[in-house]
Motif scaffolding. Structure first.
Motif, PDB file in Angstrom:
ATOM      1  N   ASP A 198       0.832  -1.212   0.000  1.00  0.00           N
ATOM      2  CA  ASP A 198       0.000   0.000   0.000  1.00  0.00           C
ATOM      3  C   ASP A 198       0.864   1.259   0.000  1.00  0.00           C
ATOM      4  OD1 ASP A 198      -2.255  -1.557  -0.011  1.00  0.00           O
ATOM      5  OD2 ASP A 198      -2.630  -1.380   2.149  1.00  0.00           O
ATOM      6  N   LEU A 199       1.905   1.246   0.826  1.00  0.00           N
ATOM      7  CA  LEU A 199       2.775   2.419   0.904  1.00  0.00           C
ATOM      8  C   LEU A 199       3.550   2.606  -0.397  1.00  0.00           C
ATOM      9  CD1 LEU A 199       3.836   4.739   2.547  1.00  0.00           C
ATOM     10  CD2 LEU A 199       5.491   3.187   3.623  1.00  0.00           C
ATOM     11  N   MET A 200       4.014   1.524  -0.992  1.00  0.00           N
ATOM     12  CA  MET A 200       4.730   1.644  -2.274  1.00  0.00           C
ATOM     13  C   MET A 200       3.801   2.145  -3.368  1.00  0.00           C
ATOM     14  SD  MET A 200       7.508  -1.484  -2.416  1.00  0.00           S
ATOM     15  CE  MET A 200       6.303  -2.814  -2.325  1.00  0.00           C
ATOM     16  N   LYS A 201       2.531   1.781  -3.296  1.00  0.00           N
ATOM     17  CA  LYS A 201       1.566   2.294  -4.266  1.00  0.00           C
ATOM     18  C   LYS A 201       1.393   3.799  -4.116  1.00  0.00           C
ATOM     19  CE  LYS A 201      -3.089   1.543  -6.080  1.00  0.00           C
ATOM     20  NZ  LYS A 201      -4.356   0.772  -5.929  1.00  0.00           N
ATOM     21  N   GLU A 202       1.372   4.274  -2.856  1.00  0.00           N
ATOM     22  CA  GLU A 202       1.282   5.720  -2.623  1.00  0.00           C
ATOM     23  C   GLU A 202       2.500   6.432  -3.206  1.00  0.00           C
ATOM     24  OE1 GLU A 202      -0.148   7.620   0.994  1.00  0.00           O
ATOM     25  OE2 GLU A 202      -0.517   5.621   1.828  1.00  0.00           O
ATOM     26  N   ILE A 203       3.668   5.844  -3.044  1.00  0.00           N
ATOM     27  CA  ILE A 203       4.884   6.449  -3.582  1.00  0.00           C
ATOM     28  C   ILE A 203       4.822   6.505  -5.100  1.00  0.00           C
ATOM     29  CG2 ILE A 203       7.373   6.094  -3.871  1.00  0.00           C
ATOM     30  CD1 ILE A 203       7.417   5.008  -1.019  1.00  0.00           C
ATOM     31  N   GLU A 204       4.360   5.440  -5.713  1.00  0.00           N
ATOM     32  CA  GLU A 204       4.222   5.423  -7.166  1.00  0.00           C
ATOM     33  C   GLU A 204       3.252   6.511  -7.631  1.00  0.00           C
ATOM     34  OE1 GLU A 204       3.028   1.507  -8.128  1.00  0.00           O
ATOM     35  OE2 GLU A 204       4.959   0.588  -7.631  1.00  0.00           O
ATOM     36  N   GLU A 205       2.143   6.705  -6.895  1.00  0.00           N
ATOM     37  CA  GLU A 205       1.175   7.741  -7.243  1.00  0.00           C
ATOM     38  C   GLU A 205       1.780   9.134  -7.089  1.00  0.00           C
ATOM     39  OE1 GLU A 205      -2.049   6.911  -4.658  1.00  0.00           O
ATOM     40  OE2 GLU A 205      -2.884   5.285  -5.896  1.00  0.00           O
ATOM     41  N   TYR A 229       9.082   8.219   1.567  1.00  0.00           N
ATOM     42  CA  TYR A 229      10.324   7.443   1.552  1.00  0.00           C
ATOM     43  C   TYR A 229      10.761   7.080   2.977  1.00  0.00           C
ATOM     44  CZ  TYR A 229      11.355   8.188  -3.429  1.00  0.00           C
ATOM     45  OH  TYR A 229      11.332   8.165  -4.805  1.00  0.00           O
ATOM     46  N   GLU A 230      10.716   8.070   3.867  1.00  0.00           N
ATOM     47  CA  GLU A 230      11.116   7.821   5.252  1.00  0.00           C
ATOM     48  C   GLU A 230      10.199   6.797   5.908  1.00  0.00           C
ATOM     49  OE1 GLU A 230      11.062  11.609   7.120  1.00  0.00           O
ATOM     50  OE2 GLU A 230      13.028  12.227   6.334  1.00  0.00           O
ATOM     51  N   LEU A 231       8.905   6.895   5.621  1.00  0.00           N
ATOM     52  CA  LEU A 231       7.957   5.942   6.198  1.00  0.00           C
ATOM     53  C   LEU A 231       8.205   4.536   5.665  1.00  0.00           C
ATOM     54  CD1 LEU A 231       5.558   5.580   8.060  1.00  0.00           C
ATOM     55  CD2 LEU A 231       4.035   6.159   6.163  1.00  0.00           C
ATOM     56  N   LEU A 232       8.555   4.424   4.379  1.00  0.00           N
ATOM     57  CA  LEU A 232       8.836   3.105   3.815  1.00  0.00           C
ATOM     58  C   LEU A 232      10.107   2.512   4.439  1.00  0.00           C
ATOM     59  CD1 LEU A 232       8.148   0.874   1.848  1.00  0.00           C
ATOM     60  CD2 LEU A 232       9.410   2.102   0.066  1.00  0.00           C
ATOM     61  N   GLU A 233      11.120   3.332   4.638  1.00  0.00           N
ATOM     62  CA  GLU A 233      12.330   2.839   5.298  1.00  0.00           C
ATOM     63  C   GLU A 233      12.013   2.317   6.696  1.00  0.00           C
ATOM     64  OE1 GLU A 233      15.781   5.660   3.232  1.00  0.00           O
ATOM     65  OE2 GLU A 233      14.677   6.379   4.989  1.00  0.00           O
ATOM     66  N   LYS A 234      11.149   3.032   7.425  1.00  0.00           N
ATOM     67  CA  LYS A 234      10.761   2.569   8.755  1.00  0.00           C
ATOM     68  C   LYS A 234       9.960   1.270   8.688  1.00  0.00           C
ATOM     69  CE  LYS A 234      10.649   7.173  10.851  1.00  0.00           C
ATOM     70  NZ  LYS A 234       9.801   8.239  11.454  1.00  0.00           N
ATOM     71  N   GLN A 235       9.060   1.175   7.706  1.00  0.00           N
ATOM     72  CA  GLN A 235       8.240  -0.028   7.595  1.00  0.00           C
ATOM     73  C   GLN A 235       9.081  -1.237   7.204  1.00  0.00           C
ATOM     74  OE1 GLN A 235       4.767   0.473   5.176  1.00  0.00           O
ATOM     75  NE2 GLN A 235       3.841  -1.424   5.850  1.00  0.00           N
ATOM     76  N   VAL A 236      10.056  -1.033   6.328  1.00  0.00           N
ATOM     77  CA  VAL A 236      10.957  -2.125   5.959  1.00  0.00           C
ATOM     78  C   VAL A 236      11.840  -2.500   7.140  1.00  0.00           C
ATOM     79  CG1 VAL A 236      12.918  -2.753   4.500  1.00  0.00           C
ATOM     80  CG2 VAL A 236      10.929  -1.616   3.501  1.00  0.00           C
ATOM     81  N   GLY A 237      12.254  -1.480   7.908  1.00  0.00           N
ATOM     82  CA  GLY A 237      13.093  -1.742   9.074  1.00  0.00           C
ATOM     83  C   GLY A 237      14.522  -1.269   8.929  1.00  0.00           C
ATOM     84  N   THR A 238      14.794  -0.404   7.943  1.00  0.00           N
ATOM     85  CA  THR A 238      16.154   0.101   7.741  1.00  0.00           C
ATOM     86  C   THR A 238      16.301   1.498   8.336  1.00  0.00           C
ATOM     87  OG1 THR A 238      15.655   1.150   5.611  1.00  0.00           O
ATOM     88  CG2 THR A 238      16.308  -1.183   5.584  1.00  0.00           C
ATOM     89  N   SER A 239      17.531   1.936   8.453  1.00  0.00           N
ATOM     90  CA  SER A 239      17.810   3.313   8.840  1.00  0.00           C
ATOM     91  C   SER A 239      17.659   4.212   7.613  1.00  0.00           C
ATOM     92  CB  SER A 239      19.237   3.426   9.383  1.00  0.00           C
ATOM     93  OG  SER A 239      19.501   2.437  10.348  1.00  0.00           O
ATOM     94  N   LYS A 240      17.783   5.507   7.816  1.00  0.00           N
ATOM     95  CA  LYS A 240      17.785   6.427   6.679  1.00  0.00           C
ATOM     96  C   LYS A 240      19.014   6.165   5.818  1.00  0.00           C
ATOM     97  CE  LYS A 240      15.222  10.292   8.687  1.00  0.00           C
ATOM     98  NZ  LYS A 240      15.255  11.743   9.005  1.00  0.00           N
ATOM     99  N   GLY A 241      18.883   6.467   4.537  1.00  0.00           N
ATOM    100  CA  GLY A 241      20.017   6.304   3.648  1.00  0.00           C
ATOM    101  C   GLY A 241      19.775   5.338   2.509  1.00  0.00           C
ATOM    102  N   ILE A 242      18.637   4.643   2.511  1.00  0.00           N
ATOM    103  CA  ILE A 242      18.310   3.749   1.394  1.00  0.00           C
ATOM    104  C   ILE A 242      17.618   4.549   0.293  1.00  0.00           C
ATOM    105  CG2 ILE A 242      17.153   1.651   0.675  1.00  0.00           C
ATOM    106  CD1 ILE A 242      19.382   1.174   2.677  1.00  0.00           C
ATOM    107  N   LEU A 243      16.530   5.216   0.638  1.00  0.00           N
ATOM    108  CA  LEU A 243      15.811   6.075  -0.308  1.00  0.00           C
ATOM    109  C   LEU A 243      16.055   7.552  -0.016  1.00  0.00           C
ATOM    110  CD1 LEU A 243      12.349   4.222  -0.434  1.00  0.00           C
ATOM    111  CD2 LEU A 243      14.249   4.002  -2.035  1.00  0.00           C
ATOM    112  N   THR A 244      16.299   7.878   1.240  1.00  0.00           N
ATOM    113  CA  THR A 244      16.486   9.264   1.647  1.00  0.00           C
ATOM    114  C   THR A 244      17.967   9.560   1.811  1.00  0.00           C
ATOM    115  OG1 THR A 244      16.305   8.665   3.985  1.00  0.00           O
ATOM    116  CG2 THR A 244      14.278   9.281   2.834  1.00  0.00           C
TER     117      THR A 244
END
Length: 457
Positions: free
Chosen positions: A225-232, A305-320
């Motif tokens: 759902d979150l990735m769909k929001e990012i795509e939109e 992006y930050e919310l997706l990193e948190k949901q995946v479980g990573t720190s900042k620096g993957i998308l942000t």
């Protein structure tokens, strides 16, 4: 894969077995594989998988250690598959799991890299897989695609039976001798005295949130759902820039009229208006150039992006953008701890998988008598560059050396990349020997000078 039937049904027909995995489960696995391989648009799963695979294995190494031909043979085979470690680690992150399957053809050992979507589990005992069927390889001849299937099963006595089959796209069997690359593969074999199936299965360390855990799940599992929001949001940004086109509104009296048609430039920049201009003012022309609402869109995108990193479980620096890294190892580790935790879990899975792969290669070496038997160990050297300050680590090692807590070779081993500890010891011994000889020569020269002065005096 271009099948006209499901992989589960093909396995049932080929090997006469009834897999314990459902058709719905195999469909989910195939969909996860398809998403990871998707080349259209922004593939967030592939981005996470690629970034995390780089952090997991870059500057890391593995070695099969042993003073015998078997260890050297296994090390050569392991190094060959380790040369593709970024690829299969990314597959494990992106699809949920990857298989490394050794096989022998033409007297040489090779390793297939297979996503878990090509695996059908047939029997288990706890977490141990006892029987499995795998789509191991594909081949194209005369514009037609063919498939090689491998079925493994282990009984209570430790005997592993391996069966190989080749099919066309409909699942119909074809002869192995049609394919030069498969012609030397033994179609059926039995290996006794095995502890495990001769293959390695490496799972992504993400929790599937279900009791059963036959298969792994992708790194972005549960984030659809979150990735769909990012795509939109990305589509909104694209549309905003596409629609943002300046227009010059010009009074239609400024254009020549021929045959009741306006001769406008083909650029689309100019637009005829009624007298008065775009806003009704008494101007013959006026520029309409709306501002792009980029700050609002990009603020939302960064937040997503930050919310997706948190949901995946990573720190900042993957998308942000990565947060400021401190000067000390403690500060660095704290800033990247979430990502480091995932990386460390994957490294443990890889280490277990490579151990299993070395075991499987050893079993095949024994069966085919590829090299003389011998003892061996698998040693890993993981990089900690993502959480360490090199200067601080060097200072710590220097202090430890002064306290006689480590040897000089260990400090050299940290400084000189690509050198084993034994090689570092040899080099340190050479340096110390050279220094001792130089000191002896200097002492001898000094004694000679003193003796000469004494004679003169």
């Amino acid at each position: 894969m271009n099948f006209t039937d499901s992989i589960r049904n093909i396995v049932k027909r080929l090997f006469g077995i009834d897999p314990i995995v459902s058709q719905n489960e195999t469909n989910i696995l195939e969909e996860q594989n398809r998403r990871y391989k998707n080349l259209h648009g922004v593939n967030l799963t592939a981005i996470f998988a690629g970034k995390l695979s780089a952090l997991t294995v870059t500057e890391s190494s593995v070695e099969v250690v042993g003073d015998n031909q078997r260890a050297q043979s296994l090390n050569n085979s392991i190094q060959a598959i380790w040369g593709k470690v970024r690829k299969w680690t990314s597959i494990a992150y992106g699809t949920g799991g990857v298989l490394l399957i050794p096989y022998v053809s033409g007297g040489k050992l090779f390793t297939d890299i297979v996503p878990q979507s090509s695996m059908v589990i047939n029997r288990i005992n706890g977490d141990e897989i006892l029987a499995v069927s795998i789509l191991a390889d594909t081949s194209v001849h005369n514009d037609e695609r063919f498939f090689r299937w491998t079925d493994y099963s282990m009984d209570k006595t430790g005997t592993v039976t391996i069966r190989q089959r080749a099919t066309n796209a409909t699942g119909g069997p074809v002869a192995f001798d049609r394919f030069p690359e498969w012609a030397d593969i033994q179609e059926e074999m039995a290996i006794t005295g095995c502890e495990h199936l001769p293959l390695a299965y490496i799972k992504c360390p993400i929790d599937n949130r279900r009791n059963e855990a036959l298969y792994g799940v992708p790194i972005t599992y549960g984030c659809d759902d979150l990735m769909k929001e990012i795509e939109e949001c990305l589509e909104d940004i694209r549309r905003e820039y596409k629609l943002k086109k300046p227009i010059v509104g010009m009074d239609e009296t400024l254009f020549d009229i021929k045959n009741n048609r306006r001769n406008l430039p083909v650029t689309g920049l100019f637009m005829p208006t009624t007298p008065g201009g775009l806003d009704g003012a008494s101007k013959l022309w006026r520029v309409y150039d709306p501002a792009i609402r980029d700050s609002s869109y990009y603020n939302r995108l960064v937040n997503l992006y930050e919310l997706l990193e948190k949901q995946v479980g990573t720190s900042k620096g993957i998308l942000t953008e990565q947060t400021s890294r401190g000067a000390t190892a403690t500060e660095i580790k704290a800033g990247l701890y979430d990502t480091y935790s995932i990386v460390q879990l994957m490294r443990e899975a890889i280490a277990q998988g490579i151990d299993r792969l070395a075991y499987a290669m050893n079993v095949l070496n024994n069966y085919y008598s590829l090299s003389p038997m011998g003892e061996f160990e698998v040693a890993f050297d993981w990089s900690y560059a993502m959480i360490e300050s090199s200067q601080e680590t060097f200072n710590q090692l220097t202090t430890a050396l002064q306290m006689d807590a480590i040897e000089t070779a260990e400090l050299r081993n940290y400084v000189i990349a690509g050198e084993t500890l034994d090689e570092a010891r040899e080099r340190v011994a050479e340096i110390q020997q050279a220094k001792a000889e130089a000191q002896q020569a200097a002492d001898l020269l000094l004694q000679q000078q003193l003796a000469l002065e004494a004679q003169r005096g």
